[in-house]
Design a protein around this motif. Structure first.
Motif, mmCIF file in Angstrom:
data_model
loop_
_atom_site.group_PDB
_atom_site.id
_atom_site.type_symbol
_atom_site.label_atom_id
_atom_site.label_comp_id
_atom_site.label_asym_id
_atom_site.label_seq_id
_atom_site.Cartn_x
_atom_site.Cartn_y
_atom_site.Cartn_z
ATOM 1 N N ARG A 1 2.000 33.076 18.571
ATOM 2 C CA ARG A 1 2.130 34.328 18.565
ATOM 3 C C ARG A 1 3.642 34.467 17.931
ATOM 4 N NH1 ARG A 1 -1.487 37.146 21.607
ATOM 5 N NH2 ARG A 1 -2.883 36.050 22.975
ATOM 6 N N LEU A 2 4.502 33.547 18.076
ATOM 7 C CA LEU A 2 6.071 33.709 17.724
ATOM 8 C C LEU A 2 6.148 33.505 16.354
ATOM 9 C CD1 LEU A 2 7.337 31.668 20.578
ATOM 10 C CD2 LEU A 2 7.310 34.193 20.583
ATOM 11 N N PRO B 1 2.738 39.922 33.421
ATOM 12 C CA PRO B 1 1.563 40.587 33.562
ATOM 13 C C PRO B 1 1.654 42.399 34.090
ATOM 14 C CG PRO B 1 1.141 38.580 34.642
ATOM 15 C CD PRO B 1 2.498 38.709 34.601
ATOM 16 N N ALA B 2 0.875 42.955 33.450
ATOM 17 C CA ALA B 2 0.997 44.536 33.939
ATOM 18 C C ALA B 2 -0.087 44.841 34.571
ATOM 19 C CB ALA B 2 1.568 45.403 32.925
ATOM 20 N N GLY C 1 -2.507 36.461 29.211
ATOM 21 C CA GLY C 1 -3.152 36.678 27.750
ATOM 22 C C GLY C 1 -2.235 37.733 27.178
ATOM 23 N N ALA C 2 -2.533 39.058 27.937
ATOM 24 C CA ALA C 2 -1.938 40.297 27.682
ATOM 25 C C ALA C 2 -0.057 40.142 27.633
ATOM 26 C CB ALA C 2 -2.358 41.533 28.233
ATOM 27 N N ALA C 3 0.137 39.623 28.937
ATOM 28 C CA ALA C 3 1.548 39.407 29.058
ATOM 29 C C ALA C 3 2.306 38.492 28.061
ATOM 30 C CB ALA C 3 1.636 38.745 30.505
ATOM 31 N N THR C 4 1.621 37.547 27.361
ATOM 32 C CA THR C 4 2.357 36.753 26.320
ATOM 33 C C THR C 4 2.487 37.323 25.273
ATOM 34 O OG1 THR C 4 0.092 35.379 26.094
ATOM 35 C CG2 THR C 4 1.631 34.449 27.336
ATOM 36 N N SER D 1 -1.383 29.389 34.332
ATOM 37 C CA SER D 1 -2.295 29.897 33.397
ATOM 38 C C SER D 1 -1.831 29.096 32.091
ATOM 39 C CB SER D 1 -1.989 31.379 33.010
ATOM 40 O OG SER D 1 -2.518 31.614 31.752
ATOM 41 N N GLY D 2 -2.759 28.800 31.294
ATOM 42 C CA GLY D 2 -2.412 28.152 30.168
ATOM 43 C C GLY D 2 -2.264 29.095 28.855
#
Length: 391
Positions: free
Chosen positions: A94-95, A47-48, A55-58, A85-86
């Motif tokens: 996303r991949l 996470p930033a 969510g943003a990190a993934t 976190s889930g």
């Protein structure tokens, strides 16, 4: 010349290796994989800015993977590594779908996300291979699932019907050149009288490691060994125990040592560099790992102690990972969360030099089967199978 090396994007949590066991494992694994010809790019899910925006990190990690265009995507999964976190469980959506996904489960069998969903619904989703209660879409979407110990493999099979691949870990600290001499020097630094026994605990310090019961056992052990000392080798702050909780737990253990009258017998080293840890293991007469859930072969600290030839006493887990118990490489503490059981087992070790020598020899032989080159070769061959290549 065509480069036919397998290209792997390795997704992992944001923890530092000195504060997170999985991150330390990833550091060793990446180095070992490069040594067997696998091209690995670590991709942290970090996470930033505001803490916890997983969510943003993934999403960022998935974009980086797509840009890398790897042959294989490998996710290192432990709930604590991602702040419980889930969101990392949604990574498969996303991949790139044509790229084989591999997931390693480092923690498994005790958590669920979302926690409010009833168990029978989780079971139905898992049997249909739609959703895994702990890893979300990771286990169902993976071409291969890796476990580091047989117990986790049993849970995966019971829930999903699929067989996981068991690739064990290796010692998280290798025996350093000159560490034996440094160990003798360390005993002098601690002010140990000649012949005084030194116990060692090694690993991240956390309530589940059973140190409370080891400290409570010291008065009983010191009745026969008045000069006995305990060296606690490892940091308190970790991904699983953030700074405030870590400080509180250290204060709790310090207070416990004071109430037990053994303040002078306990030394907390904090996190040490690997060479210093190796020296500490050589300095010790006995290693004691009284984990509250039992010690299994997924413990790099255990394997490090055995590889250094330290006679080691452990609590054992419930059935499922019986190899260590059957090996004869460790002394088994008869009960978990039981200081009297520690006194009996460790006291027997301290009184019997022949038993200590036998455990040291068997421990080294047991740990010899757990090496980073062997771990790397197992991964390389699994990647090749996932890609349909000849192994």
């Amino acid at each position: 010349m065509v480069d036919d090396r397998i290209r792997v994007a390795m997704l992992h949590g944001p923890g530092r290796p000195d504060a997170d066991g999985v991150s330390d494992y990833v550091t060793h694994l990446v180095t070992a994989l490069r040594g067997v010809g696998v091209q690995v790019t670590p991709v942290p899910v970090r996470p930033a800015g505001e803490r916890g925006r997983w969510g943003a990190a993934t999403a960022r990690a998935a974009r980086e993977v797509r840009e890398l265009a790897p042959d294989v995507v490998h996710v290192q999964f432990a709930p604590s590594a991602y702040g419980f976190s889930g969101q990392p469980g949604l990574l498969p959506w996303r991949l790139p779908r044509r790229v084989p996904l591999v997931t390693t489960l480092h923690e498994y069998g005790w958590w669920a996300s979302p926690g409010w969903l009833p168990g029978p619904i989780f079971s139905a989703l898992e049997r249909a291979r739609c959703w895994d209660r702990e890893s979300g879409r990771l286990v169902p979407a993976s071409a291969a699932v890796i476990v580091t110990n047989p117990g986790h493999g049993d849970v995966v099979h019971a829930r999903t019907g699929r067989a996981a691949t068991h690739i064990p870990i290796a010692p998280n600290v290798v025996d350093h050149v000159g560490a034996s001499t440094q160990g003798l020097r360390l005993r002098g630094e601690l002010g140990l009288p000649e012949g005084a026994p030194l116990l060692a605990f090694f690993g991240f310090v956390h309530p589940v490691k059973g140190l409370r019961y080891l400290i409570e056992a010291l008065p009983g052990l010191r009745r026969d060994h008045p000069d006995l000392r305990l060296l606690v080798v490892g940091g308190f702050t970790s991904q699983a125990l953030p700074e405030p909780q870590a400080q509180a737990f250290r204060a709790e253990l310090t207070g416990l040592a004071r109430r037990c009258g053994v303040t002078d017998a306990v030394t907390f080293t904090g996190h040490l560099p690997a060479a210093r840890v190796s020296a500490a293991l050589h300095a010790a007469d006995v290693a004691v790992l009284p984990f509250t859930a039992g010690v299994s072969t997924k413990s790099g600290a255990l394997l490090a102690a055995l590889a250094h030839g330290v006679p080691t006493a452990v609590t054992t887990p419930d059935p499922g990972d019986d190899g260590l118990r059957r090996s004869g490489a460790v002394a088994v503490i008869g009960a978990r969360r039981d200081s009297a059981a520690i006194v009996r087992t460790v006291g027997r070790l301290l009184a019997d030099p022949v038993l200590r020598r036998r455990l040291a020899e068997r421990g080294r032989a047991f740990a010899a089967a757990y090496s980073w080159p062997r771990v790397a070769a197992g991964h390389r061959d699994l990647y090749a199978r996932a890609l349909g290549r000849h192994v």
